[in-house]
Structures are given as C-alpha cells and as structure tokens.
Design a protein around this motif. Structure first.
Motif, PDB file in Angstrom:
ATOM      1  N   MET A  31       0.711   3.203   5.405  1.00  0.00           N
ATOM      2  CA  MET A  31       0.950   2.900   4.194  1.00  0.00           C
ATOM      3  C   MET A  31      -0.263   3.207   3.478  1.00  0.00           C
ATOM      4  N   THR A  48       3.868   2.764  -3.993  1.00  0.00           N
ATOM      5  CA  THR A  48       3.646   3.133  -2.708  1.00  0.00           C
ATOM      6  C   THR A  48       3.737   4.285  -2.246  1.00  0.00           C
ATOM      7  N   GLU A  96      -3.177   0.177   4.433  1.00  0.00           N
ATOM      8  CA  GLU A  96      -2.833  -0.865   5.241  1.00  0.00           C
ATOM      9  C   GLU A  96      -3.384  -0.539   6.629  1.00  0.00           C
ATOM     10  N   TYR A  99      -3.655  -4.737  12.447  1.00  0.00           N
ATOM     11  CA  TYR A  99      -3.804  -6.322  12.223  1.00  0.00           C
ATOM     12  C   TYR A  99      -5.068  -6.881  11.908  1.00  0.00           C
ATOM     13  N   TYR A 103      -5.810  -4.908   4.677  1.00  0.00           N
ATOM     14  CA  TYR A 103      -5.836  -3.918   3.458  1.00  0.00           C
ATOM     15  C   TYR A 103      -7.051  -3.730   2.968  1.00  0.00           C
TER      16      TYR A 103
ATOM     17  N   TYR B  32       1.424 -13.588   5.120  1.00  0.00           N
ATOM     18  CA  TYR B  32      -0.024 -12.833   5.230  1.00  0.00           C
ATOM     19  C   TYR B  32      -0.590 -13.304   3.869  1.00  0.00           C
ATOM     20  N   LEU B  93       1.442 -11.268   1.124  1.00  0.00           N
ATOM     21  CA  LEU B  93       2.107 -10.123   1.546  1.00  0.00           C
ATOM     22  C   LEU B  93       3.733 -10.839   1.516  1.00  0.00           C
ATOM     23  N   ASN B  96       7.595  -7.060   2.305  1.00  0.00           N
ATOM     24  CA  ASN B  96       7.901  -5.622   1.773  1.00  0.00           C
ATOM     25  C   ASN B  96       6.477  -4.683   2.208  1.00  0.00           C
ATOM     26  N   GLU B  97       5.693  -5.372   2.925  1.00  0.00           N
ATOM     27  CA  GLU B  97       4.418  -4.594   3.137  1.00  0.00           C
ATOM     28  C   GLU B  97       3.403  -4.282   1.875  1.00  0.00           C
ATOM     29  N   LYS B  98       3.911  -4.943   0.757  1.00  0.00           N
ATOM     30  CA  LYS B  98       3.096  -4.808  -0.401  1.00  0.00           C
ATOM     31  C   LYS B  98       2.376  -6.300  -1.043  1.00  0.00           C
TER      32      LYS B  98
END
Lengths: 114, 111
Positions: A31, A48, A96, A99, A103, B32, B93, B96-98
């Motif tokens: 990502m 994205t 990203e 874990y 980010y 998250y 978070l 949707n990973e954004k």
C-alpha cells in the motif's frame, strides 16, 4: 522500518504548470498513499496508489488534476497538474509497513505556486 | 464516512507536568489507532499506536488508552520536556487500510 525517499523536497512553480513528485521506498510495499497537508492543517488523503491498476481517489480529488503512477512495489509518482496558488501545500507519500511499524511518511514536498 | 475528532487544538503545559490529548471516532469497525508527532518542517513520525484488542499501551513517558465502547482514545505524555513541543495527530484505520487523521493538537511545553 522502511526508508522513503521523496523528491523534490520543495519547489516554486508558475501557475498553469505541472509538477511530478517521486516517492521511492527501499523495500516492497503493498500500500502506498498520497496526502496533502495545507499550511497549519491536518493530513488529507488524496489517493491510494495501486500497483498494476488505477489509483483510488478520495472525494474531492480527481485523476485529471492529480494523476498517479505506481509501476512497481517500490515506487510511485504524484503529478499536480495545471497548478494554481490554491495547490500550494505539502505533499507526502506514505506506505503501510508491517504490523510492527505501522504507516510511515516520506519527508514531504513543499510546493509553492506563484 | 469515517470521522476523527481531536481536542484540544492547542495545549500549553508547564515543563514536568502531564499532557493529555483526546480523540473520538465514529466508525465502530476501526481497529488501529496511531499517534503521530510532527515537528515544524518535518514529516509526521509515529510515536505510539494501539490496536483494538488492548486497552492501554505504554512506551516510557508516552501512553495511549483506548475505550472502544465509548469510541475514544487518548494520548498521555508524562514529565513533559521542551522537546515534546510539536503538533500531535491522532488517526484511525477504518477497515479499508486508509488512515483518517484528527485535526491536530499544537502542544507547547513551557520551560
């Protein structure tokens, strides 16, 4: 954590022109994201960057204005097209990571449109 | 859509005292919650994060607490030092990973 190289770090551009910002990561990441941070403001997601397909844009951002490329898993570009003074901002790429590392952001590109 | 509210927008604290910044969110599916510190002219740096399966996490002088029922999470900085002066952003978070960011808190540590 991943090392992100973003360039240029800053630029002053004439209105009506375009600027392409590059983001290079030292490891493969799934990502990648592009953000805009206007002076004194928070971070707003532009899009994205998807590898192998078109970028996914957030509300208020369109491909004609902010075309994005993602040719592989370590690189992406954002172009700010047909610039106006309102585009003056800091643009940041983000990836990203695992874990453990969350980010991470690039160092940003400070754009001034005159 | 996802929304993260952050308070206060500015905070001044005497050196050595504690600082607390609070964020609330609207999407219960979030899992998250990172906190970023941004010094003037620099990139946001991740300082601590928490995932929805824990209620509190500490890292030296920094701690984050999460209340999923109330949909809020907080950053606590103890024994503040001048180098803690910066803008702090919470984020969430939302499936949707954004990341969606809060509006930021400008923290000033008064010597």
């Amino acid at each position: 954590s991943a090392v992100i190289s973003q360039k240029p770090s800053r630029d002053i551009c004439q209105r009506g022109t375009s600027l392409t910002i590059q983001c290079q990561v030292d490891s493969q990441v799934t990502m990648m994201f592009w953000y805009r941070q206007q002076p004194g403001q928070s971070l707003t997601l532009i899009a994205t960057a998807n590898q192998g397909s078109e970028a996914t844009y957030e509300s208020g951002f369109v491909i004609d204005k902010f075309p994005i490329s993602r040719p592989n898993l370590t690189f992406s570009t954002l172009t700010v097209s047909n610039m106006s003074p309102e585009d003056s901002s800091i643009y940041l790429c983000s990836v990203e990571q695992t874990y453990l590392y969350g980010y991470t952001f690039g160092s940003g590109t400070r754009l001034t449109v005159v | 859509g996802e929304n993260v509210e952050q308070h206060p927008s500015t905070l001044s604290v005497q050196e050595g005292d504690s600082a607390v910044i609070k964020c609330t969110y609207s999407d219960s599916a979030s899992n998250y919650f990172p906190w970023y510190k941004q010094e003037l002219g620099k990139r946001p740096q991740l300082i601590i994060d928490i995932r929805s399966n824990v209620g509190e996490k500490k890292d030296q002088r920094i701690a984050v607490t999460l209340n999923k029922t109330a949909k809020h999470f907080s950053l606590h900085i103890t024994e503040t030092q001048p180098e803690d002066s910066a803008v702090y952003f919470c984020a969430g978070l939302f499936g949707n990973e954004k990341l969606t960011f809060g509006t930021g808190t400008r923290l000033t540590i008064i010597p």
